[in-house]
Motif scaffolding. Structure first.
Motif, mmCIF file in Angstrom:
data_model
loop_
_atom_site.group_PDB
_atom_site.id
_atom_site.type_symbol
_atom_site.label_atom_id
_atom_site.label_comp_id
_atom_site.label_asym_id
_atom_site.label_seq_id
_atom_site.Cartn_x
_atom_site.Cartn_y
_atom_site.Cartn_z
ATOM 1 N N PHE A 299 0.928 -0.977 0.259
ATOM 2 C CA PHE A 299 0.046 0.159 0.172
ATOM 3 C C PHE A 299 1.051 1.266 0.111
ATOM 4 C CE2 PHE A 299 -2.903 3.201 1.928
ATOM 5 C CZ PHE A 299 -4.327 2.968 1.417
ATOM 6 N N ALA A 300 1.807 1.457 0.870
ATOM 7 C CA ALA A 300 2.405 2.285 0.716
ATOM 8 C C ALA A 300 3.722 2.636 -0.534
ATOM 9 C CB ALA A 300 3.532 2.455 2.008
ATOM 10 N N ALA B 31 -16.002 2.121 5.064
ATOM 11 C CA ALA B 31 -15.491 0.726 6.022
ATOM 12 C C ALA B 31 -16.758 -0.483 6.044
ATOM 13 C CB ALA B 31 -14.863 0.451 7.160
ATOM 14 N N ALA B 32 -17.545 0.063 6.476
ATOM 15 C CA ALA B 32 -19.339 0.048 6.532
ATOM 16 C C ALA B 32 -20.363 -0.517 5.718
ATOM 17 C CB ALA B 32 -19.792 1.189 7.932
ATOM 18 N N ALA C 97 -9.612 4.560 0.962
ATOM 19 C CA ALA C 97 -10.309 3.950 2.307
ATOM 20 C C ALA C 97 -10.228 2.642 1.204
ATOM 21 C CB ALA C 97 -11.485 4.639 2.126
ATOM 22 N N THR C 98 -10.901 2.951 0.241
ATOM 23 C CA THR C 98 -10.729 1.447 -0.554
ATOM 24 C C THR C 98 -9.284 -0.141 -0.030
ATOM 25 O OG1 THR C 98 -9.369 2.263 -2.607
ATOM 26 C CG2 THR C 98 -11.797 2.353 -2.474
ATOM 27 N N LEU D 134 -15.453 4.461 -7.138
ATOM 28 C CA LEU D 134 -16.073 4.422 -5.766
ATOM 29 C C LEU D 134 -17.426 4.140 -7.174
ATOM 30 C CD1 LEU D 134 -13.763 6.453 -4.407
ATOM 31 C CD2 LEU D 134 -14.563 4.000 -3.170
ATOM 32 N N LYS D 135 -17.546 4.511 -8.451
ATOM 33 C CA LYS D 135 -18.904 4.286 -8.512
ATOM 34 C C LYS D 135 -19.489 6.392 -8.342
ATOM 35 C CE LYS D 135 -20.168 -0.333 -9.066
ATOM 36 N NZ LYS D 135 -19.595 -0.267 -10.429
#
Length: 514
Positions: free
Chosen positions: A235-236, A299-300, A373-374, A431-432
């Protein structure tokens, strides 16, 4: 509106208010200390510190990428409520930061030392002091780097009051630096660099003590989770490219300016950067309070809530930036004359152009957070950062053909208009994300508010001669115009009702107290 959403909105508002109180106090102190430091050090020494510090900051492409990775993983796990996983993530991040600190130290003492002594345009008699600045900048940088996981935990828990109090402490310590520079008989540039190291140590201790006392996950434990380490590193790794682009577009540009125009122009760039940093603080204070909610919403899997947070975050931060920047845009000459004893050449133009460039850059803050966030950022980095990295080579080319130094901001603005467009394209696929609602409801309203807000201040500037009284009047007119334009043009009907109700409630509460 659900009770949970109302609670989140109240928490965002409270955290934002705390951060803004912090920012206003810190900004007032910073503006004063910058003025005195420029006066005490002199234009050339100030320019030397700006460009040498930039050499060290170039290495933050590594640390910045890891910082984003740590913040994302900690906030995401808080959204899931997994405490044991949080402890593992925190301890792994400490291991990573220690390793990166050693790498940064080696790079600074080899590449950084060579570059400073062989490539940077610094007067020979000040090279010794410049090397002291390099060593102190490395020390300050590494101390701040070790603090990153602790800061990430505080942000993830949304304890913004801690940042407010510690930032006020940091500003007070910098006032001490100003006093000591006045009375010091030693080389003031070296003393300034050493004292900044001392301030970094104090702040590092304060954050560490607080986190160890209040957050169980910040108690370090030996961990060897190779899967997590690989996941965070991957990720980094993509974040590394994004941060490299930012560094080349800021500190890399400082070096290009130094090579083409010398340290005096670097001093002007340093002053403009102070103003830009104050603006960025205002924007970041809002988005810092908002970002954890964006990540937790994803996340939710509350996608509609996340879309609203992204749109309103981008719009509201732009309106706040416009309100505080309009007086500076119109009265830059007079304000800089009041602030500084000596205004370096090009400073006024740098400040005005820098404000516009900063607004374009910050517009995508909340969208960036949503993409991070994804956890799937490969496409984002390849497209958005590839366009963003054009600032450095294009600036180099325009300097080579003899363009004035102000051209750097024109290049930056042009490239970041393209960056904002590409970012929306990526968000739609990842993210649409409803792009047209952002274009109409955010960008369109921002442009309208900006145009309407400038009408009355322009008349004041045109009709009155430059003076302190005009500064006061134009500032009041700028604030009134931007607030009115934001309410009537920038807000939709729902937002107008919410703001009106808040104002009515505040008024009623005051009447009851009387």
């Amino acid at each position: 509106m659900s009770i949970e959403t109302q609670s989140n909105n109240k928490r965002i508002a409270r955290n934002t208010l705390l951060l803004y109180i912090r920012t206003i106090l810190v900004m007032v102190i910073s503006l004063y200390t910058s003025r005195v430091i420029l006066s005490v050090l002199g234009v050339d020494n100030y320019g030397i510190y700006n460009v040498v510090g930039g050499v060290v900051a170039m290495f933050s492409v590594v640390s910045g990428a890891l910082s984003g990775s740590i913040s994302r993983f900690i906030t995401f796990e808080l959204g899931h409520g997994n405490v044991n996983r949080l402890r593992t993530i925190f301890s792994t991040s400490i291991n990573i930061q220690i390793g990166i600190s050693l790498l940064i130290f080696l790079l600074g003492e080899t590449i950084g030392f060579w570059f400073l002594n062989n490539k940077i345009d610094i007067p020979a008699e000040r090279l010794h002091a410049a090397n002291w600045v390099l060593q102190c900048s490395l020390a300050t940088f590494i101390i701040n780097l070790i603090s990153v996981p602790y800061n990430a935990v505080i942000i993830a828990h949304e304890k913004m009051s801690v940042f407010a109090y510690v930032s006020i402490l940091e500003a007070a310590l910098k006032l001490f630096i100003v006093y000591f520079l006045y009375i010091s008989a030693w080389d003031k540039l070296i003393v300034y660099s050493l004292l900044l190291v001392l301030v970094a140590i104090v702040i590092r201790i304060v954050y560490g003590v607080y986190c160890n006392r209040y957050f169980a996950e910040t108690r370090y434990q030996r961990v060897h989770d190779r899967t997590l380490l690989r996941e965070m590193a991957l990720f980094a790794g993509w974040g590394f490219f994004t941060n490299a682009v930012y560094m080349f577009n800021t500190q890399g540009i400082n070096i290009l300016i130094n090579l083409s125009f010398g340290v005096t122009v670097n001093a002007a760039r340093g002053i403009a950067t102070q103003v830009e940093a104050a603006m960025i603080k205002f924007v970041n204070d809002f988005t810092t309070a908002l970002n954890p909610q964006i990540t937790k919403s994803y996340a939710a899997r509350q996608m509609n809530e996340m879309y609203k947070l992204v749109n309103r975050g981008a719009k509201f931060s732009a309106f706040l930036t416009l309100a505080i920047s309009l007086p500076v845009l119109f009265e830059a000459d007079y304000i800089l004359g009041l602030w500084l004893e000596e205004v370096p050449p090009h400073t006024v133009a740098f400040v005005r152009l820098g404000i516009i460039a900063t607004m374009l850059d910050r517009l995508g803050n909340t969208g960036y957070t949503a993409c991070m966030a994804t956890g799937t950022i490969r496409r984002y980095v390849l497209l958005v950062s590839t366009v963003g990295c054009l600032v450095f080579p294009v600036t180099y080319l325009v300097f080579e053909i003899g363009a004035p130094v102000e051209a750097v901001y024109v290049v930056f603005c042009g490239v970041y208009v393209a960056v904002d467009a590409v970012r929306l394209y990526v968000m739609k696929g990842l993210l649409k994300f409803p792009v047209m609602s952002f274009v109409r409801g955010v960008i369109g309203r921002i442009l309208l508010v900006a145009m309407v807000s400038c009408i009355l201040p322009s008349l004041v500037i045109y009709m009155a001669d430059e003076s302190f009284s005009r500064l006061v009047i134009s500032t009041m007119v700028c604030l009134a115009s931007s607030i009115a334009a934001t309410y009537y043009v920038g807000f939709d009907s729902h937002e107008q009702k919410v703001v009106t109700q808040k104002v009515v409630n505040i008024y009623k509460n005051k009447i009851k107290r009387i």
